[in-house]
Write a protein that holds these residues in place. Structure first.
Motif, mmCIF file in Angstrom:
data_model
loop_
_atom_site.group_PDB
_atom_site.id
_atom_site.type_symbol
_atom_site.label_atom_id
_atom_site.label_comp_id
_atom_site.label_asym_id
_atom_site.label_seq_id
_atom_site.Cartn_x
_atom_site.Cartn_y
_atom_site.Cartn_z
ATOM 1 N N MET A 1 22.683 -16.863 14.678
ATOM 2 C CA MET A 1 22.119 -17.118 13.356
ATOM 3 C C MET A 1 22.629 -18.421 12.749
ATOM 4 S SD MET A 1 19.918 -14.777 12.462
ATOM 5 C CE MET A 1 19.363 -14.969 14.170
ATOM 6 N N ARG A 2 23.868 -18.788 13.042
ATOM 7 C CA ARG A 2 24.404 -20.031 12.465
ATOM 8 C C ARG A 2 24.309 -21.211 13.443
ATOM 9 N NH1 ARG A 2 29.158 -16.757 12.494
ATOM 10 N NH2 ARG A 2 30.452 -17.072 14.348
ATOM 11 N N ALA A 3 23.584 -21.007 14.524
ATOM 12 C CA ALA A 3 23.486 -22.044 15.558
ATOM 13 C C ALA A 3 22.519 -23.154 15.180
ATOM 14 C CB ALA A 3 23.050 -21.422 16.882
ATOM 15 N N LYS A 4 22.793 -24.313 15.740
ATOM 16 C CA LYS A 4 21.854 -25.431 15.710
ATOM 17 C C LYS A 4 21.123 -25.379 17.051
ATOM 18 C CE LYS A 4 23.334 -29.414 14.264
ATOM 19 N NZ LYS A 4 24.029 -30.742 14.234
ATOM 20 N N PHE B 1 15.544 -13.834 5.273
ATOM 21 C CA PHE B 1 15.713 -13.067 6.506
ATOM 22 C C PHE B 1 17.017 -13.497 7.165
ATOM 23 C CE2 PHE B 1 12.976 -10.813 9.804
ATOM 24 C CZ PHE B 1 12.593 -9.829 8.923
ATOM 25 N N LYS B 2 18.040 -12.657 7.113
ATOM 26 C CA LYS B 2 19.342 -13.026 7.655
ATOM 27 C C LYS B 2 19.725 -12.090 8.798
ATOM 28 C CE LYS B 2 20.742 -15.195 3.374
ATOM 29 N NZ LYS B 2 21.674 -15.234 2.235
ATOM 30 N N ALA B 3 20.986 -12.156 9.207
ATOM 31 C CA ALA B 3 21.435 -11.421 10.392
ATOM 32 C C ALA B 3 21.123 -9.936 10.306
ATOM 33 C CB ALA B 3 22.927 -11.654 10.605
ATOM 34 N N GLU B 4 21.302 -9.343 9.126
ATOM 35 C CA GLU B 4 21.067 -7.906 8.981
ATOM 36 C C GLU B 4 19.609 -7.547 9.260
ATOM 37 O OE1 GLU B 4 22.475 -9.842 6.741
ATOM 38 O OE2 GLU B 4 24.581 -9.192 6.822
#
Length: 209
Positions: free
Chosen positions: A62-65, A133-136
């Motif tokens: 989710m926090r990846a480039k 829309f996030k990790a959850e």
């Protein structure tokens, strides 16, 4: 004192891991109708394949480039930060694979359009899905795909990583190879930067046999 510690130490129980082939077969079946799937399902399956082939955690994805290496869209470059030890930044490469129905590059091509370069986490903010829309939320969508594949509802998204490791062992990958691939061993962080990247590509190819 030592005797007390031994008595109170948590017992590690064996855990039954579901067969990765169940999920891979399901993805192959969805590939036939890939263009009819909505963007959320296309992206969910893309995330699943990244987890299988890179052994990254969902939060790390989710926090990846995530970017295309070039305009030909043959290679995906994933850069992210690993918070768990050994912590640090990692840069991973996913190339086009022979089995296109299980190739993350082919799945990303369905929805990763319009740009070739994205900032950290930007790629998951797409038109057609909620901006928050996030990790959850992605975890819920991925579990929905797992259940549709026939995997028990009690299984968490993290079990995808465990199933991938188990499958790699079953196919003959050595502990050393898997340590480097998963970045589990302390030695992996130092050896990995010098080790032939063909090692990781070999494991990725083995997983789909």
């Amino acid at each position: 004192m030592k005797a007390i510690e031994e008595r109170t130490r948590k017992v590690r129980e064996e855990e039954q891991v579901w067969d990765l082939k169940i999920l891979l077969k399901y993805i192959q079946e969805r590939f036939v109708e890939r263009k009819e799937l909505n963007i959320v399902r296309q992206m969910s399956i893309s995330i699943i394949l990244v987890m299988i082939y890179t052994n990254l955690r969902l939060a790390e994805i989710m926090r990846a480039k995530i970017n295309w290496q070039d305009d030909n869209q043959q290679t995906i470059i994933i850069e992210t930060f690993i918070k768990k030890k050994p912590a640090g930044r990692v840069k991973l490469t996913l190339n086009m694979m022979e089995k296109q129905d299980l190739c993350p590059v082919k799945w990303f091509r369905l929805w990763m359009v319009g740009k070739t370069q994205y900032e950290e986490g930007e790629i998951w903010k797409r038109k057609g899905i909620q901006q928050n829309f996030k990790a959850e939320q992605w975890s819920k969508k991925i579990r929905e795909e797992m259940v549709k594949a026939g995997i028990s509802k009690k299984e968490r998204v993290t079990s995808i990583r465990a199933a991938s490791i188990t499958r790699a062992f079953q196919l003959g990958a050595s502990s050393e190879q898997i340590n480097r691939w998963t970045r589990h061993a302390n030695t992996a962080s130092t050896v990995q930067q010098y080790y032939d990247r063909a090692n990781n590509d070999m494991i990725r190819q083995q997983l789909i046999l």
